[in-house]
Design a protein around this motif. Structure first.
Motif, mmCIF file in Angstrom:
data_model
loop_
_atom_site.group_PDB
_atom_site.id
_atom_site.type_symbol
_atom_site.label_atom_id
_atom_site.label_comp_id
_atom_site.label_asym_id
_atom_site.label_seq_id
_atom_site.Cartn_x
_atom_site.Cartn_y
_atom_site.Cartn_z
ATOM 1 N N ALA A 26 59.598 -21.122 -8.911
ATOM 2 C CA ALA A 26 58.553 -20.678 -7.992
ATOM 3 C C ALA A 26 58.274 -19.190 -8.119
ATOM 4 C CB ALA A 26 58.946 -21.018 -6.560
ATOM 5 N N THR A 27 59.258 -18.434 -8.581
ATOM 6 C CA THR A 27 59.076 -16.989 -8.686
ATOM 7 C C THR A 27 59.114 -16.507 -10.134
ATOM 8 O OG1 THR A 27 61.460 -16.612 -8.386
ATOM 9 C CG2 THR A 27 60.081 -16.617 -6.408
ATOM 10 N N LYS A 28 59.109 -17.433 -11.073
ATOM 11 C CA LYS A 28 59.147 -17.037 -12.475
ATOM 12 C C LYS A 28 57.906 -16.217 -12.809
ATOM 13 C CE LYS A 28 59.666 -18.814 -17.156
ATOM 14 N NZ LYS A 28 59.805 -20.030 -17.984
ATOM 15 N N PRO A 29 58.055 -15.024 -13.382
ATOM 16 C CA PRO A 29 56.892 -14.167 -13.626
ATOM 17 C C PRO A 29 55.999 -14.693 -14.742
ATOM 18 C CG PRO A 29 58.850 -13.199 -14.576
ATOM 19 C CD PRO A 29 59.311 -14.395 -13.800
ATOM 20 N N THR A 30 54.737 -14.368 -14.629
ATOM 21 C CA THR A 30 53.745 -14.684 -15.649
ATOM 22 C C THR A 30 53.283 -13.379 -16.274
ATOM 23 O OG1 THR A 30 52.963 -16.635 -14.459
ATOM 24 C CG2 THR A 30 51.458 -15.677 -16.074
ATOM 25 N N ARG A 31 53.217 -13.333 -17.589
ATOM 26 C CA ARG A 31 52.714 -12.153 -18.273
ATOM 27 C C ARG A 31 51.225 -12.356 -18.547
ATOM 28 N NH1 ARG A 31 58.145 -12.440 -20.165
ATOM 29 N NH2 ARG A 31 57.674 -13.982 -21.767
ATOM 30 N N ILE A 32 50.409 -11.473 -18.006
ATOM 31 C CA ILE A 32 48.955 -11.582 -18.110
ATOM 32 C C ILE A 32 48.441 -10.458 -18.988
ATOM 33 C CG2 ILE A 32 46.785 -11.509 -16.822
ATOM 34 C CD1 ILE A 32 48.403 -12.565 -14.386
ATOM 35 N N ARG A 33 47.743 -10.819 -20.042
ATOM 36 C CA ARG A 33 47.166 -9.844 -20.971
ATOM 37 C C ARG A 33 45.664 -10.052 -21.022
ATOM 38 N NH1 ARG A 33 51.722 -12.253 -23.312
ATOM 39 N NH2 ARG A 33 53.417 -10.816 -23.857
ATOM 40 N N GLY A 34 44.909 -8.982 -20.938
ATOM 41 C CA GLY A 34 43.467 -9.138 -21.008
ATOM 42 C C GLY A 34 42.732 -7.852 -20.724
ATOM 43 N N GLU A 35 41.498 -8.006 -20.214
ATOM 44 C CA GLU A 35 40.616 -6.866 -19.953
ATOM 45 C C GLU A 35 40.214 -6.871 -18.482
ATOM 46 O OE1 GLU A 35 36.150 -6.081 -21.345
ATOM 47 O OE2 GLU A 35 37.585 -5.838 -22.997
ATOM 48 N N ILE A 36 40.234 -5.688 -17.883
ATOM 49 C CA ILE A 36 39.889 -5.581 -16.470
ATOM 50 C C ILE A 36 38.402 -5.848 -16.260
ATOM 51 C CG2 ILE A 36 39.732 -4.005 -14.493
ATOM 52 C CD1 ILE A 36 42.202 -2.579 -15.591
ATOM 53 N N VAL A 37 38.121 -6.741 -15.295
ATOM 54 C CA VAL A 37 36.743 -7.021 -14.897
ATOM 55 C C VAL A 37 36.356 -6.128 -13.726
ATOM 56 C CG1 VAL A 37 35.160 -8.771 -13.999
ATOM 57 C CG2 VAL A 37 36.897 -9.409 -15.702
ATOM 58 N N SER A 38 37.257 -6.036 -12.732
ATOM 59 C CA SER A 38 36.959 -5.226 -11.557
ATOM 60 C C SER A 38 38.230 -4.978 -10.760
ATOM 61 C CB SER A 38 35.925 -5.919 -10.661
ATOM 62 O OG SER A 38 36.449 -7.141 -10.145
#
Length: 204
Positions: A26-38
């Protein structure tokens, strides 16, 4: 806590999946890679490499950092680094990025484990024992608690170290790397944020 320690620890925590998180799905982290929209208030929207856009709550207390480039030649015996690498058919590790951590972060997250930058990707946080010039770049002999390995760092691989950033740097179009925990309705809550600054995107 000093500025150097705070940002060093922040990025290191961001790039490592600790055993404590792994034990609780439930608390396992997710690595998010990308470009900021706002960024609207505390809500950061990021268009991920996978093609979707996600909402991430970034509280004011959450550390925001960036990276700045270093030279491959700056890596010396005694440096403590984190390097993502791929394993070739010959079993050898070839780096895809290297983060050189400040002395204050030495030993944190030490080890060798799976990573998510691509097939056969791994992460090693370790001490550099030796540096040897090779035809493919530089071969780093790394040691960590429980083992050691050799990673080849080609000349074109990004080598960076930690640099300061702020919430005001979270502007549209910037590349970003976020470690977050899932929240309700597909949203996330950020734990650490590394944002592009001065044209240098986080390579991890």
């Amino acid at each position: 806590m000093s500025f150097r320690i705070r940002f060093g620890a922040a990025l290191l925590t961001a790039t490592l999946a600790s055993a404590a998180f792994a034990q609780t799905p439930a608390t396992k982290p997710t690595r998010i890679r990308g470009e900021i929209v706002s960024l609207d208030g505390d809500t950061l929207k990021v268009h991920r490499r996978s093609g979707d856009t996600v909402s991430i709550e970034v509280k004011q207390a959450i550390a925001v950092s960036s990276v700045k480039p270093m030279q491959l030649s700056d890596i010396k015996p005694g440096s403590f680094i984190g390097t993502a690498a791929t394993t070739g058919t010959d079993g050898k590790l070839t780096a895809t990025e290297v983060v050189v951590f400040p002395e204050s972060a030495r030993g944190t997250g030490e080890g060798h484990y799976a990573w998510d930058l691509g097939p056969n990707s791994s992460m090693t946080n370790a001490n550099v024992d030796t540096v040897v010039q090779s035809t493919s770049g530089r071969d780093l002999t790394l040691s960590y608690k429980g083992g050691s390995n050799v990673v080849t760092v080609p000349p074109n691989v990004p080598v960076v170290t930690i640099a300061p950033a702020a919430h005001s740097d979270l502007t549209p179009g910037k590349k970003v790397f976020v470690v977050a925990t899932p929240a309700s309705q597909g949203a996330y809550v950020a734990q650490r944020v590394v944002v592009e600054k001065d044209g240098v995107a986080p390579p991890m």
